[in-house]
Design a protein around this motif. Structure first.
Motif, short mmCIF file in Angstrom:
data_model
loop_
_atom_site.label_atom_id
_atom_site.label_comp_id
_atom_site.label_asym_id
_atom_site.label_seq_id
_atom_site.Cartn_x
_atom_site.Cartn_y
_atom_site.Cartn_z
N UNK A 146 27.13 8.40 -94.35
CA UNK A 146 26.79 7.27 -95.21
C UNK A 146 26.00 7.74 -96.43
N UNK A 147 25.00 8.57 -96.23
CA UNK A 147 24.16 9.00 -97.35
C UNK A 147 24.92 9.95 -98.28
N UNK A 148 25.83 10.74 -97.75
CA UNK A 148 26.62 11.61 -98.62
C UNK A 148 27.57 10.79 -99.47
N UNK A 149 28.13 9.73 -98.90
CA UNK A 149 29.00 8.85 -99.69
C UNK A 149 28.21 8.13 -100.77
N UNK A 150 27.02 7.64 -100.42
CA UNK A 150 26.18 6.96 -101.41
C UNK A 150 25.77 7.93 -102.51
N UNK A 151 25.45 9.16 -102.14
CA UNK A 151 25.10 10.16 -103.14
C UNK A 151 26.24 10.40 -104.11
N UNK A 152 27.46 10.45 -103.58
CA UNK A 152 28.62 10.65 -104.46
C UNK A 152 28.86 9.45 -105.36
N UNK A 153 28.64 8.23 -104.82
CA UNK A 153 28.82 7.03 -105.63
C UNK A 153 27.85 7.00 -106.81
N UNK A 154 26.61 7.40 -106.57
CA UNK A 154 25.63 7.42 -107.65
C UNK A 154 25.90 8.56 -108.62
N UNK A 174 35.88 8.27 -94.20
CA UNK A 174 34.48 7.91 -94.28
C UNK A 174 34.23 6.47 -93.87
N UNK A 175 33.10 5.94 -94.29
CA UNK A 175 32.69 4.58 -93.95
C UNK A 175 33.15 3.60 -95.03
N UNK A 176 33.78 2.52 -94.59
CA UNK A 176 34.24 1.47 -95.50
C UNK A 176 33.52 0.17 -95.19
N UNK A 177 33.24 -0.63 -96.23
CA UNK A 177 32.62 -1.94 -96.03
C UNK A 177 33.56 -2.88 -95.31
N UNK A 207 24.88 0.52 -105.75
CA UNK A 207 25.89 1.45 -105.26
C UNK A 207 27.24 0.73 -105.21
N UNK A 208 28.28 1.47 -104.84
CA UNK A 208 29.60 0.85 -104.71
C UNK A 208 29.76 0.12 -103.38
N UNK A 209 28.78 0.23 -102.49
CA UNK A 209 28.82 -0.42 -101.19
C UNK A 209 28.11 -1.77 -101.27
N UNK A 210 28.88 -2.84 -101.16
CA UNK A 210 28.29 -4.18 -101.20
C UNK A 210 27.39 -4.41 -99.99
N UNK A 211 27.80 -3.87 -98.83
CA UNK A 211 27.01 -4.06 -97.61
C UNK A 211 25.66 -3.36 -97.72
N UNK A 257 18.46 -5.44 -100.14
CA UNK A 257 17.89 -6.55 -100.89
C UNK A 257 18.41 -6.68 -102.29
N UNK A 258 19.54 -6.03 -102.60
CA UNK A 258 20.12 -6.13 -103.94
C UNK A 258 20.28 -4.81 -104.64
N UNK A 259 20.12 -3.69 -103.94
CA UNK A 259 20.27 -2.38 -104.55
C UNK A 259 19.08 -1.49 -104.23
#
Length: 458
Positions: free
Chosen positions: A108-116, A274-277, A76-80, A86-88
């Motif tokens: 958080x999950x909506x942002x991750x969904x958009x990133x993917x 939203x949430x930022x690293x 994902x685009x979130x390094x954290x 464990x690496x993705x």
């Protein structure tokens, strides 16, 4: 006609009993049994009378003949988030994320969904708590406009399975598992039977199709994930989203991970978009530290594979009651009592008539033995009303006889302290040797708590 009868299930561990019990004999918890209606058919459990054919993937094979390879991961685009997982995201994994209401799990999950989705993956976001329009309103606030993100508002497990088969997404989110129900289970949504059956169905979908599935879980007032304890055993990864609702920082902690390190944490900051690293959490935890104040020390604690510098604060004041108070936030209360007893017995500090208030600044929870020395120095600093050097860092486990015992991963801890500009670091003497660090920091080894106090207050 089917026979209907009731049974009692412990919502903590899933233990079943024909009658109500005040205390669960399996997990020893009180008042955890709930009554559920169970419909039993005549041939529901056929035992071993029916034998399905043994296919190649159902036969027992020697372990040496099994081919092992690295799991395929999606970044994902979130390094954290990638670090915590464990690496993705592992294909075919089932991830459970829990947290207090309003902490930011859905965000958080909506942002991750958009990133993917922006990477070309087809994402299905299923919400059992909000309508499609409500999800759209949150997406607009977060600036989500990807056309590969599909949204569904549904709670029927069978309809969800059908939708997944039709759309064939590359990534799926279920928000939340307590709202999903299976029509064949007679109990209400959120009950032990429903949560267990729906989670089992999600696990079969993930393993059979290779689709990674994230499910959101509610938490109880004690902070544990609601529902049967078997829920956490079934999934591949368990994440806790922690933090104060009125503060901007959030901590994502992995307590179980079959594909990575446990107790790994990721730091996020909640903003309007939203949430930022948070790239450097040590700097964030120390940015509001008051220099020259007594009772303040810094420790390099390991959170999974990452060293984090955290400020430990203590306030020791004379007690006006017969029994002095011992309060701790982010630190184990029993650890504080133990260290105060060591200081009183081995150093001679009269702490039995003193109230003690301790805190790990920033909302992080510290639970490893290496924080003992920093806690002890912080208590002594507040008791003597003498500040330590602002550029000192303390690492070490304190034994009951006052000795300072070695800790693990000392090189990473020292390197993190040097990176943030600390001039001295006090570590166990047995940790010195066998490693080198090319950093402008003075390393001081101590063997006892008395030596550490002399160094800290010289």
């Amino acid at each position: 006609m089917a026979k209907v009868k009731t049974k009692f299930i412990c919502h903590s561990c899933g233990y079943e009993s024909p009658k109500w019990l005040g205390r669960c004999p399996n997990c020893q918890q009180w008042n955890t049994f709930v009554e559920e209606i169970q419909e039993v058919t005549g041939n529901r459990h056929a035992g071993f009378s029916h034998h399905s054919p043994l296919t190649s993937d159902r036969k027992a094979v020697p372990l040496t003949t099994v081919e092992s390879k690295e799991e395929t991961r999606v970044l994902t685009n979130s390094v954290e988030l990638n670090r915590v997982l464990g690496g993705g995201i592992v294909n075919g994994s089932l991830v459970l994320i829990g947290g207090d209401p309003g902490i930011g799990k859905s965000t958080l999950l909506l942002q991750v969904s958009n990133q993917l989705a922006t990477k070309g993956l087809k994402v299905l976001y299923i919400s059992g708590e909000e309508s499609v329009k409500q999800t759209k309103m949150r997406a607009d606030r977060l600036g989500i406009t990807s056309g590969n993100l599909y949204v569904l508002s549904e709670t029927d497990m069978l309809f969800i399975e059908q939708t997944i088969q039709e759309i064939k997404p590359d990534f799926t989110v279920i928000d939340s598992i307590q709202t999903i129900y299976h029509p064949d289970v007679t109990s209400a949504p959120g009950s032990v039977s429903q949560v267990r059956e729906c989670t089992s169905g999600m696990m079969r979908i993930a393993k059979r199709s290779g689709i990674p599935i994230f499910i959101v879980g509610h938490v109880t007032k004690e902070g544990a994930i609601a529902g049967p304890r078997v829920l956490e055993h079934m999934v591949d990864t368990v994440l806790y989203f922690e933090g104060e609702r009125h503060h901007s920082f959030r901590i994502l902690r992995a307590v179980k991970n079959r594909f990575g390190s446990t107790n790994e944490i990721g730091i996020f900051e909640m903003k309007e978009e939203g949430l930022n690293d948070v790239a450097n959490p040590s700097e964030v935890f120390l940015e509001e530290r008051s220099m020259g104040s007594s009772g303040s020390t810094v420790v390099a604690s390991m959170e999974g594979t990452r060293p984090i510098l955290v400020e430990v604060q203590s306030l020791i004041s004379p007690s006006t009651f017969g029994n002095p108070r011992r309060m701790a936030t982010g630190i184990d209360h029993n650890r504080v009592s133990l260290l105060m007893a060591v200081l009183e017995k081995r150093v001679g500090m009269l702490l039995q008539n003193q109230d003690a208030y301790l805190k790990a600044a920033g909302g992080v929870k510290l639970d490893e033995p290496a924080i003992d020395l920093a806690i002890a120095i912080s208590i002594a600093s507040s008791f003597r009303d003498t500040p330590t050097r602002a550029t000192d860092c303390f690492i070490g486990e304190v034994g009951l006889t006052g000795e300072i015992r070695r800790v693990s991963r000392i090189e990473q801890r020292v390197r993190e302290a040097a990176k943030l500009g600390f001039k001295r670091i006090i570590i166990p003497r047995n940790n010195i040797g066998g490693w080198e660090i090319n950093q402008p920091i003075q390393i001081i080894g101590v063997a006892t708590i008395n030596e550490a106090l002399q160094v800290a207050f010289d």
